[in-house]
Design a protein around this motif. Structure first.
Motif, PDB file in Angstrom:
ATOM      1  N   ALA A 204       0.844  -1.197   0.000  1.00  0.00           N
ATOM      2  CA  ALA A 204       0.000   0.000   0.000  1.00  0.00           C
ATOM      3  C   ALA A 204       0.877   1.243   0.000  1.00  0.00           C
ATOM      4  O   ALA A 204       1.994   1.226   0.507  1.00  0.00           O
ATOM      5  CB  ALA A 204      -0.896   0.000   1.233  1.00  0.00           C
ATOM      6  N   PRO A 205       0.372   2.329  -0.564  1.00  0.00           N
ATOM      7  CA  PRO A 205       1.135   3.575  -0.544  1.00  0.00           C
ATOM      8  C   PRO A 205       1.168   4.168   0.854  1.00  0.00           C
ATOM      9  O   PRO A 205       0.387   3.800   1.721  1.00  0.00           O
ATOM     10  CB  PRO A 205       0.324   4.481  -1.482  1.00  0.00           C
ATOM     11  CG  PRO A 205      -1.079   3.971  -1.365  1.00  0.00           C
ATOM     12  CD  PRO A 205      -0.926   2.476  -1.197  1.00  0.00           C
ATOM     13  N   VAL A 206       2.079   5.091   1.054  1.00  0.00           N
ATOM     14  CA  VAL A 206       2.115   5.838   2.300  1.00  0.00           C
ATOM     15  C   VAL A 206       1.011   6.883   2.219  1.00  0.00           C
ATOM     16  O   VAL A 206       0.841   7.546   1.193  1.00  0.00           O
ATOM     17  CB  VAL A 206       3.491   6.505   2.503  1.00  0.00           C
ATOM     18  CG1 VAL A 206       3.469   7.457   3.690  1.00  0.00           C
ATOM     19  CG2 VAL A 206       4.560   5.440   2.686  1.00  0.00           C
TER      20      VAL A 206
ATOM     21  N   VAL B 272      -4.051  -2.656   3.076  1.00  0.00           N
ATOM     22  CA  VAL B 272      -4.304  -3.422   1.858  1.00  0.00           C
ATOM     23  C   VAL B 272      -5.534  -4.310   2.065  1.00  0.00           C
ATOM     24  O   VAL B 272      -6.343  -4.471   1.175  1.00  0.00           O
ATOM     25  CB  VAL B 272      -3.074  -4.272   1.464  1.00  0.00           C
ATOM     26  CG1 VAL B 272      -3.376  -5.146   0.261  1.00  0.00           C
ATOM     27  CG2 VAL B 272      -1.883  -3.371   1.183  1.00  0.00           C
ATOM     28  N   THR B 273      -5.661  -4.879   3.272  1.00  0.00           N
ATOM     29  CA  THR B 273      -6.801  -5.721   3.602  1.00  0.00           C
ATOM     30  C   THR B 273      -7.377  -5.271   4.936  1.00  0.00           C
ATOM     31  O   THR B 273      -6.747  -4.508   5.673  1.00  0.00           O
ATOM     32  CB  THR B 273      -6.404  -7.207   3.726  1.00  0.00           C
ATOM     33  OG1 THR B 273      -5.594  -7.375   4.888  1.00  0.00           O
ATOM     34  CG2 THR B 273      -5.651  -7.695   2.492  1.00  0.00           C
ATOM     35  N   ASP B 274      -8.563  -5.775   5.279  1.00  0.00           N
ATOM     36  CA  ASP B 274      -9.181  -5.454   6.573  1.00  0.00           C
ATOM     37  C   ASP B 274      -8.287  -5.853   7.739  1.00  0.00           C
ATOM     38  O   ASP B 274      -8.308  -5.220   8.790  1.00  0.00           O
ATOM     39  CB  ASP B 274     -10.538  -6.149   6.710  1.00  0.00           C
ATOM     40  CG  ASP B 274     -11.601  -5.558   5.797  1.00  0.00           C
ATOM     41  OD1 ASP B 274     -11.343  -4.503   5.158  1.00  0.00           O
ATOM     42  OD2 ASP B 274     -12.697  -6.139   5.711  1.00  0.00           O
ATOM     43  N   ALA B 275      -7.466  -6.882   7.561  1.00  0.00           N
ATOM     44  CA  ALA B 275      -6.574  -7.340   8.628  1.00  0.00           C
ATOM     45  C   ALA B 275      -5.520  -6.289   8.984  1.00  0.00           C
ATOM     46  O   ALA B 275      -4.945  -6.337  10.073  1.00  0.00           O
ATOM     47  CB  ALA B 275      -5.895  -8.648   8.225  1.00  0.00           C
ATOM     48  N   ASP B 276      -5.277  -5.334   8.108  1.00  0.00           N
ATOM     49  CA  ASP B 276      -4.305  -4.274   8.373  1.00  0.00           C
ATOM     50  C   ASP B 276      -4.880  -3.159   9.238  1.00  0.00           C
ATOM     51  O   ASP B 276      -4.157  -2.256   9.649  1.00  0.00           O
ATOM     52  CB  ASP B 276      -3.815  -3.657   7.062  1.00  0.00           C
ATOM     53  CG  ASP B 276      -3.053  -4.644   6.195  1.00  0.00           C
ATOM     54  OD1 ASP B 276      -2.400  -5.543   6.747  1.00  0.00           O
ATOM     55  OD2 ASP B 276      -3.121  -4.507   4.958  1.00  0.00           O
ATOM     56  N   CYS B 277      -6.180  -3.205   9.495  1.00  0.00           N
ATOM     57  CA  CYS B 277      -6.872  -2.165  10.254  1.00  0.00           C
ATOM     58  C   CYS B 277      -7.220  -2.673  11.658  1.00  0.00           C
ATOM     59  O   CYS B 277      -7.293  -3.878  11.871  1.00  0.00           O
ATOM     60  CB  CYS B 277      -8.180  -1.784   9.553  1.00  0.00           C
ATOM     61  SG  CYS B 277      -7.952  -1.089   7.904  1.00  0.00           S
ATOM     62  N   PRO B 278      -7.477  -1.733  12.589  1.00  0.00           N
ATOM     63  CA  PRO B 278      -8.021  -2.169  13.875  1.00  0.00           C
ATOM     64  C   PRO B 278      -9.309  -2.970  13.645  1.00  0.00           C
ATOM     65  O   PRO B 278     -10.001  -2.759  12.629  1.00  0.00           O
ATOM     66  CB  PRO B 278      -8.315  -0.856  14.592  1.00  0.00           C
ATOM     67  CG  PRO B 278      -7.387   0.133  13.963  1.00  0.00           C
ATOM     68  CD  PRO B 278      -7.290  -0.295  12.520  1.00  0.00           C
ATOM     69  N   ALA B 279      -9.652  -3.848  14.559  1.00  0.00           N
ATOM     70  CA  ALA B 279     -10.787  -4.761  14.382  1.00  0.00           C
ATOM     71  C   ALA B 279     -12.110  -4.046  14.143  1.00  0.00           C
ATOM     72  O   ALA B 279     -13.020  -4.611  13.542  1.00  0.00           O
ATOM     73  CB  ALA B 279     -10.906  -5.677  15.594  1.00  0.00           C
ATOM     74  N   THR B 280     -12.235  -2.807  14.571  1.00  0.00           N
ATOM     75  CA  THR B 280     -13.501  -2.081  14.417  1.00  0.00           C
ATOM     76  C   THR B 280     -13.609  -1.352  13.081  1.00  0.00           C
ATOM     77  O   THR B 280     -14.628  -0.736  12.800  1.00  0.00           O
ATOM     78  CB  THR B 280     -13.679  -1.060  15.549  1.00  0.00           C
ATOM     79  OG1 THR B 280     -12.562  -0.168  15.536  1.00  0.00           O
ATOM     80  CG2 THR B 280     -13.787  -1.750  16.894  1.00  0.00           C
ATOM     81  N   LEU B 281     -12.571  -1.432  12.236  1.00  0.00           N
ATOM     82  CA  LEU B 281     -12.559  -0.711  10.958  1.00  0.00           C
ATOM     83  C   LEU B 281     -12.323  -1.667   9.798  1.00  0.00           C
ATOM     84  O   LEU B 281     -11.924  -2.815   9.987  1.00  0.00           O
ATOM     85  CB  LEU B 281     -11.464   0.365  10.974  1.00  0.00           C
ATOM     86  CG  LEU B 281     -11.555   1.408  12.092  1.00  0.00           C
ATOM     87  CD1 LEU B 281     -10.328   2.306  12.070  1.00  0.00           C
ATOM     88  CD2 LEU B 281     -12.825   2.209  11.978  1.00  0.00           C
ATOM     89  N   ALA B 282     -12.544  -1.189   8.577  1.00  0.00           N
ATOM     90  CA  ALA B 282     -12.320  -1.975   7.368  1.00  0.00           C
ATOM     91  C   ALA B 282     -11.458  -1.164   6.402  1.00  0.00           C
ATOM     92  O   ALA B 282     -11.474   0.065   6.418  1.00  0.00           O
ATOM     93  CB  ALA B 282     -13.659  -2.324   6.713  1.00  0.00           C
ATOM     94  N   CYS B 283     -10.702  -1.846   5.543  1.00  0.00           N
ATOM     95  CA  CYS B 283      -9.825  -1.182   4.580  1.00  0.00           C
ATOM     96  C   CYS B 283     -10.629  -0.735   3.363  1.00  0.00           C
ATOM     97  O   CYS B 283     -11.291  -1.538   2.699  1.00  0.00           O
ATOM     98  CB  CYS B 283      -8.710  -2.132   4.156  1.00  0.00           C
ATOM     99  SG  CYS B 283      -7.446  -1.346   3.140  1.00  0.00           S
ATOM    100  N   ALA B 284     -10.578   0.564   3.070  1.00  0.00           N
ATOM    101  CA  ALA B 284     -11.292   1.126   1.919  1.00  0.00           C
ATOM    102  C   ALA B 284     -10.381   1.128   0.689  1.00  0.00           C
ATOM    103  O   ALA B 284      -9.169   0.915   0.790  1.00  0.00           O
ATOM    104  CB  ALA B 284     -11.757   2.548   2.242  1.00  0.00           C
ATOM    105  N   SER B 285     -10.936   1.399  -0.471  1.00  0.00           N
ATOM    106  CA  SER B 285     -10.181   1.377  -1.722  1.00  0.00           C
ATOM    107  C   SER B 285      -9.080   2.434  -1.772  1.00  0.00           C
ATOM    108  O   SER B 285      -8.147   2.314  -2.557  1.00  0.00           O
ATOM    109  CB  SER B 285     -11.124   1.540  -2.916  1.00  0.00           C
ATOM    110  OG  SER B 285     -11.786   2.790  -2.831  1.00  0.00           O
ATOM    111  N   ASP B 286      -9.157   3.462  -0.923  1.00  0.00           N
ATOM    112  CA  ASP B 286      -8.109   4.496  -0.888  1.00  0.00           C
ATOM    113  C   ASP B 286      -7.000   4.152   0.106  1.00  0.00           C
ATOM    114  O   ASP B 286      -6.183   4.987   0.447  1.00  0.00           O
ATOM    115  CB  ASP B 286      -8.704   5.871  -0.580  1.00  0.00           C
ATOM    116  CG  ASP B 286      -9.345   5.973   0.797  1.00  0.00           C
ATOM    117  OD1 ASP B 286      -9.410   4.953   1.527  1.00  0.00           O
ATOM    118  OD2 ASP B 286      -9.801   7.074   1.144  1.00  0.00           O
TER     119      ASP B 286
END
Length: 120
Positions: free
Chosen positions: A23-25, A49-63
């Protein structure tokens, strides 16, 4: 102040576990800070890049930013959150005391951990 317990918080993910996709910075204003030295300054982190990269309460968006999970009903949201059907996203439940939450009431919202100040 409140955090989502681990991870970089809304907007910034830990990044990098997407099976070779890097993922980009991304840069943005800190969401939770007590330090005057950080107020008004952007911080830069590796995006998700994926939901696993975010805290459990959030999801990874296309940006490549961690955002609120999408929902149609409260059952679609993590603990301590409810579905705001007006925008279809999970939001923290309001509270007056710890008894209103599965965790802690921090500045009027339910959190999994007590509030934290980050010093700059």
């Amino acid at each position: 102040m409140a955090g989502d317990g681990g991870g970089a918080g809304e907007g910034g993910g830990a990044g990098g576990s997407g099976g070779g996709v890097v993922a980009p910075v991304i840069c943005e204003m800190p969401h939770f800070t007590c330090s005057p030295s950080l107020q008004g300054r952007q911080v830069c982190v590796r995006g998700c890049v994926t939901d696993a990269d975010c805290p459990a309460t959030l999801a990874c968006a296309s940006d490549h930013r961690c955002r609120a999970k999408q929902c149609a009903a409260d059952a679609d949201c993590p603990e301590n959150q409810a579905c705001d059907v007006s925008d279809g996203a999970c939001v923290r439940k309001a509270c007056a005391s710890d008894a209103d939450c599965e965790g802690y009431c921090v500045l009027g919202t339910c959190e999994e951990k007590p509030g934290i100040c980050f010093l700059g």
